[in-house]
Design an enzyme around this catalytic site. Structure first.
Site, PDB file in Angstrom:
ATOM      1  N   TYR A 162       0.794  -1.216   0.000  1.00  0.00           N
ATOM      2  CA  TYR A 162       0.000   0.000   0.000  1.00  0.00           C
ATOM      3  C   TYR A 162       0.837   1.283   0.000  1.00  0.00           C
ATOM      4  O   TYR A 162       0.281   2.375  -0.108  1.00  0.00           O
ATOM      5  CB  TYR A 162      -0.962   0.007   1.192  1.00  0.00           C
ATOM      6  CG  TYR A 162      -2.270  -0.686   0.880  1.00  0.00           C
ATOM      7  CD1 TYR A 162      -3.180  -0.113   0.000  1.00  0.00           C
ATOM      8  CD2 TYR A 162      -2.575  -1.921   1.429  1.00  0.00           C
ATOM      9  CE1 TYR A 162      -4.370  -0.748  -0.314  1.00  0.00           C
ATOM     10  CE2 TYR A 162      -3.760  -2.567   1.130  1.00  0.00           C
ATOM     11  CZ  TYR A 162      -4.655  -1.968   0.252  1.00  0.00           C
ATOM     12  OH  TYR A 162      -5.836  -2.609  -0.060  1.00  0.00           O
ATOM     13  N   GLU A 186      -1.950 -30.520  11.399  1.00  0.00           N
ATOM     14  CA  GLU A 186      -2.361 -29.807  10.181  1.00  0.00           C
ATOM     15  C   GLU A 186      -3.564 -28.904  10.427  1.00  0.00           C
ATOM     16  O   GLU A 186      -3.563 -27.742  10.045  1.00  0.00           O
ATOM     17  CB  GLU A 186      -2.697 -30.818   9.073  1.00  0.00           C
ATOM     18  CG  GLU A 186      -3.245 -30.153   7.811  1.00  0.00           C
ATOM     19  CD  GLU A 186      -3.758 -31.138   6.776  1.00  0.00           C
ATOM     20  OE1 GLU A 186      -4.384 -30.682   5.800  1.00  0.00           O
ATOM     21  OE2 GLU A 186      -3.552 -32.352   6.942  1.00  0.00           O
ATOM     22  N   ASP A 243      -4.019 -35.019   7.578  1.00  0.00           N
ATOM     23  CA  ASP A 243      -5.084 -35.792   6.949  1.00  0.00           C
ATOM     24  C   ASP A 243      -4.490 -36.925   6.125  1.00  0.00           C
ATOM     25  O   ASP A 243      -3.388 -36.818   5.574  1.00  0.00           O
ATOM     26  CB  ASP A 243      -5.934 -34.910   6.036  1.00  0.00           C
ATOM     27  CG  ASP A 243      -6.805 -33.933   6.797  1.00  0.00           C
ATOM     28  OD1 ASP A 243      -7.045 -34.174   8.002  1.00  0.00           O
ATOM     29  OD2 ASP A 243      -7.247 -32.934   6.201  1.00  0.00           O
TER      30      ASP A 243
END
Length: 497
Positions: A240, A326, A378
């Site tokens: 910015y 995770e 997972d």
């Protein structure tokens, strides 16, 4: 005639003083939940302690060997040697080659850039040689930790070189290590991705490159201003400051990595960081910019991992292992159940794809505490990809993989063989999509997978059965099953690969 005023009300002395906030009774603080170490902790942690002792013995043996040409692959030993080798060189020599290409011979002992190109064998056995050599026919590029003054001097020298080129009426040209996919090299000895020696130019007089060259010089200017003030800013802050030039944040973000490779420092040394993402809870304490932080007393959710890893000091812990999770949901389950108190450990999550701060924090505390890291992800290809980023690094940040990777993370779960071993119900098993299967087959070709036969076997089983499952699937046996049954059993059996 004015009506008579009603008599003034007076307080009777017998009624006593009016109640005040200072005299009112304060509510007692809520009682703190006390969770003691589990009675079976010694039995459950036996295998974990053996793993911890083996890691510490390996690190101790490596330190005793020192600079000997050994097969040890300790990343932090490598980084220390690179740092010693490069810190001794003059900054004038260091940055000159970032603007103007230079050639180095294999017998040279003079560093031309702080972005080092060293073979593994020489890095392991020498602390002063910075000659350009190859590892398995490949040349690697590494960056080192630098303080603010060194980074500023590097930027100033780049500016001087640019000015000298402009005064000769040649425009200016920046010489930058290539971060393209073709320049990413996996080094088995290091077990991580590193940057090759290919380089590219960015010329202001080239119409196609002039805008990128302008962005690069603007970013150099902004970073220098930040370093002078000794402050940190976010990547969004940087964007910015000149939206019209950058247009998109991906432009300024990419140039940040280019600047780090030009100067030869880590990206964190530029004092431009990403927003908080990772969380840590458990048996670890440290000082953060002078403030004492005890991660067992930071509430249920734990402590946000700060992006300013360089401000963390005096790390202490009595944890037996680090549990890398995770998903945030699984992390919160362990935090609320105070799993780290029953079985002394540190629990960390990056809420999915790991950010730079979490990777750097994990790498640092693992090196300092010398305790094993057990991963809970997972049972799908993407869980393994996330694990690979922690272990071997990402291609975007390959130039800084030494400080961002954690070697030898153990895959604790959820593994494909766990689905049958723990009788996971069919309704909790998901069918893999064609894209999942494709990703799984691609992972079977990756070096970090193929070097571990047990990982290959698990992934082959996943692709063959076409089944996947998330960590939360274990909640089908009960919401606290993961902390009361699954993890204690895994630890007791030493069931990790």
């Amino acid at each position: 005639n004015t009506p008579a005023m009603p008599p003034k009300r007076t307080r009777s002395s017998s009624s006593g003083p009016l109640p005040s906030s200072s005299s009112s009774k304060k509510k007692p603080p809520p009682s703190k939940r006390i969770v003691k170490i589990a009675e079976d902790a010694d039995l459950v942690l036996t295998q974990c302690r053996k793993l911890r002792d083996a890691l510490r013995k390996k690190a101790n043996d490596a330190s005793l060997i020192g600079g000997d040409n050994s097969d040890g692959d300790d990343d932090w030993d490598l980084d220390d040697v690179v740092t010693k080798a490069t810190k001794a060189k003059k900054q004038q020599q260091i940055v000159a080659s970032t603007v103007k290409s230079s050639t180095t011979s294999s017998g040279s002992t003079t560093a031309k850039a702080k972005t080092q190109q060293l073979s593994l064998s020489e890095v392991k056995r020498a602390t002063s040689s910075t000659s350009t050599t190859t590892a398995g026919g490949k040349t690697i590029v590494e960056v080192v930790e630098m303080n603010s003054t060194e980074v500023m001097e590097g930027i100033e020298n780049v500016a001087i070189q640019i000015a000298q080129q402009v005064l000769t009426k040649q425009g200016f040209q920046l010489d930058i290590p290539s971060r393209g996919a073709t320049n990413q090299i996996y080094v088995p000895e290091l077990d991580r991705i590193v940057l090759g020696d290919k380089r590219g130019t960015r010329s202001f007089l080239n119409v196609k490159e002039s805008r990128k060259a302008a962005i690069t010089t603007r970013v150099l200017q902004l970073i220098h201003a930040v370093l002078i003030k000794r402050i940190h800013i976010t990547k969004r802050d940087l964007f910015y400051t000149d939206v019209k030039l950058f247009v998109d944040q991906s432009e300024s973000d990419g140039v940040l990595d280019d600047v780090a490779t030009m100067i030869g420092c880590t990206r964190s040394n530029l004092h431009v960081v990403a927003s908080d993402k990772g969380l840590v809870v458990g048996r670890i304490s440290f000082y953060e910019d002078g403030d004492f932080i005890d991660c067992t007393k930071m509430g249920v959710g734990g402590k946000a991992i700060p992006p300013y890893i360089d401000k963390i000091e005096n790390v202490e812990s009595d944890a037996e292992f680090i549990l890398l999770v995770e998903k945030e949901a699984a992390y919160m389950r362990m935090a609320e159940d105070r799993f780290y108190q029953r079985y002394p450990c540190i629990v960390i999550t990056a809420k999915g794809q790991p950010d730079v701060a979490t990777r750097m924090f994990l790498s640092r505390i693992t090196a300092e505490l010398q305790i094993p890291v057990l991963a809970l992800v997972d049972s799908d290809p993407y869980g393994l990809k996330i694990l690979s980023v922690y272990m071997s690094g990402s291609k975007n940040m390959s130039y800084d993989s030494a400080s961002l990777t954690t070697p030898d993370i153990k895959w604790l779960g959820l593994r494909p063989t766990d689905l049958n071993k723990y009788d996971l119900p069919d309704q909790c098993r998901l069918k893999m999509t064609e894209n999942d299967i494709k990703t799984g087959k691609e992972l079977l070709q990756e070096s970090f997978i193929t070097q571990n036969p047990l990982w290959v076997k698990e992934l082959q089983r996943m692709v063959k059965t076409k089944e996947k499952a998330e960590i939360q699937a274990l909640s089908s046996f009960g919401f606290q099953y993961i902390t009361e049954v699954y993890l204690p059993r895994k630890l007791r059996e030493g069931d990790w690969i």
